[in-house]
Design a protein around this motif. Structure first.
Motif, short mmCIF file in Angstrom:
data_model
loop_
_atom_site.label_atom_id
_atom_site.label_comp_id
_atom_site.label_asym_id
_atom_site.label_seq_id
_atom_site.Cartn_x
_atom_site.Cartn_y
_atom_site.Cartn_z
N UNK A 168 1.05 -1.11 -0.06
CA UNK A 168 0.00 0.10 -0.02
C UNK A 168 0.86 1.16 0.15
N UNK A 169 2.10 1.14 0.36
CA UNK A 169 3.08 2.34 0.68
C UNK A 169 3.21 2.70 -0.89
N UNK A 170 3.56 1.74 -1.80
CA UNK A 170 3.79 2.22 -3.53
C UNK A 170 2.46 2.88 -3.95
N UNK A 171 1.17 2.17 -3.48
CA UNK A 171 0.11 2.51 -4.08
C UNK A 171 -0.29 4.05 -3.72
N UNK A 172 0.01 4.34 -2.35
CA UNK A 172 -0.21 5.96 -2.01
C UNK A 172 1.02 6.67 -2.27
N UNK A 173 2.13 6.14 -2.64
CA UNK A 173 2.99 7.17 -3.01
C UNK A 173 2.75 7.71 -4.40
N UNK A 174 1.99 6.83 -5.33
CA UNK A 174 1.82 7.40 -6.85
C UNK A 174 0.22 8.34 -6.31
N UNK A 175 -0.46 7.62 -5.62
CA UNK A 175 -1.81 8.66 -5.25
C UNK A 175 -2.94 7.58 -4.80
N UNK A 176 -3.45 7.95 -3.82
CA UNK A 176 -4.67 7.11 -3.20
C UNK A 176 -5.87 6.76 -4.19
N UNK A 177 -6.38 5.65 -4.23
CA UNK A 177 -7.19 5.23 -5.40
C UNK A 177 -8.55 6.10 -5.19
N UNK A 178 -9.28 6.79 -6.10
CA UNK A 178 -10.48 7.17 -6.05
C UNK A 178 -11.38 6.25 -5.53
N UNK A 179 -12.47 6.54 -4.86
CA UNK A 179 -13.42 5.85 -4.28
C UNK A 179 -13.95 4.84 -5.21
N UNK A 180 -14.17 5.35 -6.46
CA UNK A 180 -15.07 4.42 -7.36
C UNK A 180 -14.26 3.80 -8.59
N UNK A 181 -12.71 3.65 -8.05
CA UNK A 181 -11.93 2.94 -8.98
C UNK A 181 -11.33 1.66 -8.16
N UNK A 182 -10.68 0.92 -8.79
CA UNK A 182 -9.90 -0.40 -8.27
C UNK A 182 -8.81 0.09 -7.49
N UNK A 183 -8.53 -0.89 -6.38
CA UNK A 183 -7.38 -0.55 -5.58
C UNK A 183 -6.32 -1.34 -6.18
N UNK A 184 -5.20 -0.99 -6.69
CA UNK A 184 -4.32 -1.59 -7.44
C UNK A 184 -3.15 -2.37 -6.59
N UNK A 185 -3.41 -2.47 -5.11
CA UNK A 185 -2.36 -2.87 -4.34
C UNK A 185 -2.12 -4.29 -4.37
N UNK A 186 -3.06 -5.12 -4.69
CA UNK A 186 -2.74 -6.69 -5.19
C UNK A 186 -1.79 -6.89 -6.28
N UNK A 187 -1.98 -5.93 -7.44
CA UNK A 187 -1.31 -5.87 -8.68
C UNK A 187 -0.05 -5.63 -8.54
N UNK A 188 0.15 -4.48 -7.49
CA UNK A 188 1.48 -4.07 -7.33
C UNK A 188 2.36 -5.14 -6.76
#
Length: 652
Positions: free
Chosen positions: A341-361
């Protein structure tokens, strides 16, 4: 995974807000919105402002906690109960009264130490003056001044002024910026000499006429240092007495401190609240709080407050608050993915209506790192070291290193490499440096490069599919049809991969008409995205500059799309390049250690070489994989323009 949010509005009597927060809200997580902002324009609302009554007592109990020994602090991490504020006040005052004389003595000693330290700091600036300070301060016929020059001004002073006037300058000491000292001159020359020194930017320092300033500066420094040491000893002995007296109350102090932290923090909800103003009574009567809660918490809060006549809680079912705000994003992932989640948040917190890409990362980062850094021994060290850091330091980076190390270990078995030795275990797949593949028109190419490009194509296809799914979820279906990262882009890129695979494997390629349809239609859809969308939405296309200019723009648009697909795909060549580079670096280590020649092995060189490769190349590979994540994966489907969920309350 992004948790479902519900918008909650809570109302009640103005004087009941603390009870409501303490009894109900403090059990849950809530992201408050400013009620005045949400209901902007309402003339009957006022801000809720009042001083925090808990802050002074929290400061007092923090002072008591400083005197609790480290051993008692570690043993007192259990909250006894949740006492009321009245009980807390009495308890704190009783403990303070019990040790009051010693607290007073501690403060007096600290003040005395501060005074002595100031005198020491002052006289230390003039350590080089070898003359009794008390005699200087009592001179009758000689004028003197303590002070300082900047280093550059002091050099000018020595060169142009020092020997030309009736004054004696004695250098006392230096620091990073200044030269300190004292000058003497007959009193009849005072005015002239003072003006001269001031012209050289002399800064006067006033040395106090203190009883401790007896003797030369060196003697005074020694005397003050001894006094400060004696005071420190007194403070230490006094603190030991306080520790003994306060020992029985350690758990009580911890409980009071924890409770006051919660009360003080939760009191701050007032900055998000609004008060309703009663025009008839000309006073504020009701509070109003608004915020986002996880759906299950919000529903539970509604059930709990249903029976309380002093609390009214309303749940917005359509996620559409009065102010029209977008819900904050609360991410929750499986424990193995959570560090990423550190990398995801480094790029930008996901919008509420989009996918959380953490598992992909997590999956792609670990796999790519493993391919580029495949070694059983080095991967195992990274996995163990990362796991230790994650567990002991609670650092997300440690968890990332651990999972990446596991994948590096796996690919180490696939490559048959352990600490650079490639003869100890058999390669289950290939050796990155020597494995080659024959390709039509290209010839012989390193197999790992071919695999890297193929893996990159698969990842790009996956991101295009994710972008289409995200567009459907956010109701941007029309736009995603013609986007380069949407349906048109997917058809074009998938067709391109199909043709390449058929060509490489020696199978017949579709005819020209079929290729024209597979490649031409998607490119036209992408190039004419704006007019096609305008037609579908029955809107007038603004900014049209004629057919010729539009055709030129379409041509360059298609060229830029083709170039981006080409560059995105080739970016994954670095995966193979670093896999080969890693193996090549370890071959160099083996050569330098003598292991490659079959002679005596210099194990010190082997160990040192492995350390260098783990540290240096591990860092470079980690950065390169992160670059691929951000530029070649995220850029195709992820916006990252959300706002993070922040819990504004502390739990009891």
């Amino acid at each position: 995974m992004i948790k479902d949010m519900k918008f909650v509005t809570i109302m009640g009597r103005q004087d009941d807000i603390d009870r409501m927060v303490d009894e109900y809200l403090s059990k849950y997580e809530i992201h408050f919105e400013n009620a005045l902002t949400e209901l902007y324009g309402s003339k009957s609302l006022r801000p809720y402002t009042s001083p925090n009554p808990y802050a002074p007592y929290l400061e007092r109990v923090n002072q008591l906690w400083k005197y609790v020994s480290e051993e008692d602090q570690s043993k007192s991490q259990i909250i006894i109960d949740s006492p009321s504020m009245d009980i807390l006040k009495v308890s704190i005052e009783q403990m303070e009264k019990h040790i009051e004389p010693y607290l007073k003595k501690d403060q007096e000693l600290k003040v005395l130490k501060s005074e002595k330290q100031e005198l020491l700091d002052m006289i230390s600036l003039f350590e080089g003056v070898n003359y009794p300070i008390e005699q200087i301060l009592t001179m009758d016929h000689i004028h003197f001044q303590f002070g300082r020059f900047t280093h550059s001004n002091y050099e000018k002073f020595k060169k142009y002024v020092m020997d030309r006037f009736i004054s004696i300058f004695i250098e006392g000491g230096k620091d990073e910026d200044y030269t300190y000292g004292i000058y003497f001159t007959p009193k009849v020359s005072t005015e002239r000499v003072d003006a001269l020194y001031i012209s050289m930017n002399w800064e006067r320092i006033y040395v106090p006429d203190d009883e401790d300033y007896v003797g030369t500066p060196k003697e005074i420094i020694e005397k003050l240092t001894r006094k400060i040491a004696e005071i420190d000893h007194e403070i230490e002995q006094n603190n030991l007495l306080i520790e003994e007296m306060i020992h029985p109350y350690a758990s009580e102090i911890y409980s009071a401190r924890s409770r006051l932290k919660v009360l003080s923090n939760n009191f701050s909800v007032r900055k998000y609240a609004a008060l309703t103003h009663d025009e008839y009574l000309q006073t504020e009567t009701q509070y109003l709080l608004m915020g986002w809660m996880p759906a299950e918490d919000a529903e539970q809060l509604i059930k709990e407050t249903d029976e309380d006549p002093d609390v009214i809680a309303i749940l917005e079912d359509d996620n559409d608050p009065p102010g029209g705000g977008v819900p904050p994003t609360k991410i929750k992932n499986a424990a193995i993915f959570r560090p990423f989640e550190m990398f995801t948040k480094m790029y930008g917190v996901p919008n509420y209506r989009e996918f959380d890409p953490t598992w992909i990362v997590a999956l792609t980062y670990s796999l790519l790192f493993g391919i580029m850094f495949g070694d059983v021994g080095q991967g195992a060290l990274l996995a163990l070291g990362g796991y230790f850091i994650y567990k002991k330091k609670k650092a997300d980076l440690g968890g990332i290193i651990a999972l990446a190390g596991v994948c590096a270990t796996f690919f180490g078995f696939m490559y048959g490499s352990i600490f650079g030795f490639e003869e100890v275990i058999p390669a289950l797949w290939l050796h990155p440096v020597s494995a080659m593949t024959d390709l039509p028109f290209i010839g012989s190419m390193n197999t790992i490069f071919v695999v890297a490009i193929g893996f990159g194509m698969f990842i790009i296809l996956m991101t295009l599919i994710l972008n289409i799914m995200s567009g459907i979820k956010t109701h941007e279906t029309k736009a995603v049809l013609f986007d380069r990262n949407g349906v048109a882009g997917l058809i074009f890129y998938a067709s391109l991969i199909m043709v390449i695979v058929l060509f490489v494997t020696g199978n017949p390629i579709p005819g020209g008409i079929m290729l024209g349809i597979l490649f031409g239609i998607p490119l036209i859809m992408m190039a004419f995205k704006e007019p096609l969308l305008s037609m579908m939405e029955r809107k007038h296309l603004e900014g049209s500059e004629g057919p010729v200019m539009f055709a030129v723009q379409a041509f360059f648009e298609i060229f830029e799309i083709l170039l981006s697909y080409f560059s995105n795909t080739l970016s994954f060549v670095r995966v193979g390049a670093f896999a080969v580079s890693h193996a090549a670096m370890m071959q160099v280590v083996m050569m330098l250690s003598g292991a490659a020649n079959g002679g005596d092995i210099n194990w010190l060189m082997v160990i040192f070489g492995n350390i260098i490769v783990i540290g240096l190349e591990g860092l470079v590979v980690g950065i390169q994989v992160l670059r691929l994540e951000f530029y070649e994966i995220f850029s195709h489907f992820y916006k990252g323009d959300g706002r993070p969920f922040e819990n504004h309350l502390m739990k009891n």
